[in-house]
Scaffold this motif. Structure first.
Motif, PDB file in Angstrom:
ATOM      1  N   GLN A 125      28.199 -24.968  42.229  1.00  0.00           N
ATOM      2  CA  GLN A 125      29.496 -25.435  42.735  1.00  0.00           C
ATOM      3  C   GLN A 125      30.259 -23.942  43.353  1.00  0.00           C
ATOM      4  OE1 GLN A 125      29.833 -26.307  38.644  1.00  0.00           O
ATOM      5  NE2 GLN A 125      30.755 -28.068  38.826  1.00  0.00           N
ATOM      6  N   ASP A 126      30.648 -24.201  44.465  1.00  0.00           N
ATOM      7  CA  ASP A 126      31.358 -23.405  45.372  1.00  0.00           C
ATOM      8  C   ASP A 126      32.251 -22.414  44.764  1.00  0.00           C
ATOM      9  OD1 ASP A 126      32.919 -21.999  47.387  1.00  0.00           O
ATOM     10  OD2 ASP A 126      32.869 -23.922  48.762  1.00  0.00           O
ATOM     11  N   PHE A 127      32.410 -21.001  44.933  1.00  0.00           N
ATOM     12  CA  PHE A 127      33.253 -20.400  44.082  1.00  0.00           C
ATOM     13  C   PHE A 127      34.816 -20.739  44.420  1.00  0.00           C
ATOM     14  CE2 PHE A 127      30.403 -16.491  43.671  1.00  0.00           C
ATOM     15  CZ  PHE A 127      29.817 -17.113  42.417  1.00  0.00           C
ATOM     16  N   GLY A 128      34.957 -21.339  45.566  1.00  0.00           N
ATOM     17  CA  GLY A 128      36.194 -21.666  46.138  1.00  0.00           C
ATOM     18  C   GLY A 128      36.668 -22.866  45.587  1.00  0.00           C
ATOM     19  N   THR A 129      36.010 -23.754  45.033  1.00  0.00           N
ATOM     20  CA  THR A 129      36.324 -24.822  44.403  1.00  0.00           C
ATOM     21  C   THR A 129      36.701 -24.651  43.091  1.00  0.00           C
ATOM     22  OG1 THR A 129      34.299 -25.632  43.778  1.00  0.00           O
ATOM     23  CG2 THR A 129      34.920 -26.296  46.036  1.00  0.00           C
ATOM     24  N   ILE A 130      36.562 -23.788  42.351  1.00  0.00           N
ATOM     25  CA  ILE A 130      36.872 -23.673  40.885  1.00  0.00           C
ATOM     26  C   ILE A 130      38.260 -23.074  40.991  1.00  0.00           C
ATOM     27  CG2 ILE A 130      36.272 -22.171  38.898  1.00  0.00           C
ATOM     28  CD1 ILE A 130      33.452 -21.779  40.206  1.00  0.00           C
ATOM     29  N   PRO A 131      39.092 -23.694  39.773  1.00  0.00           N
ATOM     30  CA  PRO A 131      40.439 -23.548  40.033  1.00  0.00           C
ATOM     31  C   PRO A 131      41.127 -21.973  39.870  1.00  0.00           C
ATOM     32  CG  PRO A 131      39.940 -24.785  37.961  1.00  0.00           C
ATOM     33  CD  PRO A 131      38.746 -24.644  39.024  1.00  0.00           C
ATOM     34  N   PHE A 132      40.231 -21.400  38.767  1.00  0.00           N
ATOM     35  CA  PHE A 132      40.390 -20.245  38.390  1.00  0.00           C
ATOM     36  C   PHE A 132      39.111 -19.591  37.951  1.00  0.00           C
ATOM     37  CE2 PHE A 132      41.618 -22.259  34.439  1.00  0.00           C
ATOM     38  CZ  PHE A 132      40.780 -21.573  33.612  1.00  0.00           C
ATOM     39  N   ALA A 133      38.930 -18.254  38.409  1.00  0.00           N
ATOM     40  CA  ALA A 133      37.549 -17.492  37.961  1.00  0.00           C
ATOM     41  C   ALA A 133      37.836 -15.993  38.159  1.00  0.00           C
ATOM     42  CB  ALA A 133      36.391 -18.120  38.750  1.00  0.00           C
ATOM     43  N   SER A 134      38.120 -15.130  37.297  1.00  0.00           N
ATOM     44  CA  SER A 134      38.282 -13.860  37.310  1.00  0.00           C
ATOM     45  C   SER A 134      37.082 -12.886  36.501  1.00  0.00           C
ATOM     46  CB  SER A 134      39.812 -13.567  36.693  1.00  0.00           C
ATOM     47  OG  SER A 134      39.765 -13.799  35.271  1.00  0.00           O
ATOM     48  N   ILE A 135      36.959 -11.773  37.075  1.00  0.00           N
ATOM     49  CA  ILE A 135      35.900 -11.050  36.345  1.00  0.00           C
ATOM     50  C   ILE A 135      36.786  -9.607  36.077  1.00  0.00           C
ATOM     51  CG2 ILE A 135      33.951  -9.672  36.881  1.00  0.00           C
ATOM     52  CD1 ILE A 135      33.185 -11.951  38.859  1.00  0.00           C
ATOM     53  N   ARG A 136      36.397  -9.218  35.194  1.00  0.00           N
ATOM     54  CA  ARG A 136      36.792  -7.785  34.548  1.00  0.00           C
ATOM     55  C   ARG A 136      35.819  -6.919  33.996  1.00  0.00           C
ATOM     56  NH1 ARG A 136      40.806  -8.804  29.528  1.00  0.00           N
ATOM     57  NH2 ARG A 136      39.409  -9.906  28.150  1.00  0.00           N
ATOM     58  N   ILE A 137      35.719  -5.766  34.357  1.00  0.00           N
ATOM     59  CA  ILE A 137      34.834  -4.819  33.916  1.00  0.00           C
ATOM     60  C   ILE A 137      35.492  -3.603  33.024  1.00  0.00           C
ATOM     61  CG2 ILE A 137      32.848  -3.036  34.565  1.00  0.00           C
ATOM     62  CD1 ILE A 137      32.497  -4.902  37.006  1.00  0.00           C
ATOM     63  N   TYR A 138      35.458  -3.695  31.842  1.00  0.00           N
ATOM     64  CA  TYR A 138      36.078  -2.805  31.171  1.00  0.00           C
ATOM     65  C   TYR A 138      35.528  -1.890  30.026  1.00  0.00           C
ATOM     66  CZ  TYR A 138      35.776  -6.593  27.855  1.00  0.00           C
ATOM     67  OH  TYR A 138      35.443  -7.747  26.928  1.00  0.00           O
TER      68      TYR A 138
END
Length: 204
Positions: A125-138
Motif C-alpha cells: 500500500q502506497d504511503f501516499g494513500t494512508i490517511p496518517f503515518a508518522s514516525i518519531r525517533i526519541y
C-alpha cells in the motif's frame, strides 16, 4: 527540549550534561485506509500493515543482524521489537505508536558500528494513500518519551507518494561516539531484503 531534525541532519548523542544517551526508540503510528462505498454510500476500512525493521552492521559494513516482525530481538539483546501490527488504527488516530523498536546502546555488541531503521508497507500500500503515518525517533522507552530527535510525516510528504519503503535513519559510531543521521528517504524497494541492500549500498 526536542531536537526536531530536518532530513539529512546529523547529531551527536551526547547530552548537554556530558552523559551519553542509552535508550533510543523508533515509534510508528499509522491509520487504516477509509474507502467510500458504491456511489458514495457508506464506507469501509482497509487495514494497513506497515513494518518497522532494524539492520545492524559491523565497521566493515557487513550485515550482522536484522530485527523485524519475524525476529523480535537481536542476538545481543540490545534491540527489541514490540511485535507486528497488521491493521493500523482502524477507528482514527489514537495517538499511540503501533510499532516500537527499542535500542539499548549499553547492551549493543561492540563490533556493531551502524544501526539502520527502515519501514516497509507489507501489502504494497502506497504511503501516499494512508490517511496518517508518522514516525518519531526519541530518547526514552516504549512507554515514555524523553526527547524527540526526528519526526517524519510520511502520509503527507509529497516525496513519499508512490513509494512503499523508506530509510528512516542510521545511528553510526565515529571515533567511539554514537551519532545519528536523520535520512527520511523513500526508496524504490518493495521488500525488506531489498531495502536493507539499499541501506548497505547508499546510506552507511
Amino acid at each position: 527540549m526536542a531536537i526536531n531534525l530536518q532530513k539529512g541532519q546529523r547529531i551527536s548523542l551526547e547530552k548537554a550534561n556530558g552523559s551519553k544517551l542509552q535508550n533510543i526508540c523508533v515509534g510508528i503510528n499509522w491509520g487504516a485506509i477509509e474507502k467510500k462505498g458504491f456511489l458514495g454510500f457508506g464506507k469501509s476500512v482497509e487495514a494497513v500493515d506497515l513494518d518497522a525493521s532494524c539492520a545492524m552492521y559491523s565497521e566493515s559494513k557487513q550485515l550482522t543482524d536484522v530485527v523485524y516482525f519475524g525476529n523480535l530481538g537481536s542476538k545481543d539483546g540490545a534491540v527489541k521489537h514490540s511485535g507486528d501490527d497488521l491493521t493500523g488504527d482502524m477507528g482514527g488516530d489514537d495517538g499511540l505508536d503501533n510499532e516500537v523498536i527499542t535500542l539499548d546502546f549499553s547492551r549493543l555488541n561492540p563490533a556493531i558500528s551502524y544501526v539502520a531503521f527502515v519501514l516497509n508497507s507489507f501489502r504494497g500500500q502506497d504511503f501516499g494513500t494512508i490517511p496518517f503515518a508518522s514516525i518519531r525517533i526519541y530518547e526514552g522507552t516504549s512507554k515514555r518519551v524523553n526527547e524527540v530527535f526526528a519526526k517524519y510525516d510520511i502520509a503527507h510528504g509529497s516525496n513519499f507518494a508512490g513509494h512503499v519503503s523508506m530509510v528512516m535513519g542510521v545511528f553510526y559510531k565515529k571515533n567511539g561516539e554514537w551519532k545519528f543521521n536523520a535520512i527520511g528517504e523513500p526508496t524504490r524497494d518493495k521488500k525488506l531484503e531489498e531495502t536493507v541492500n539499499t541501506v548497505t549500498q547508499n546510506y552507511l
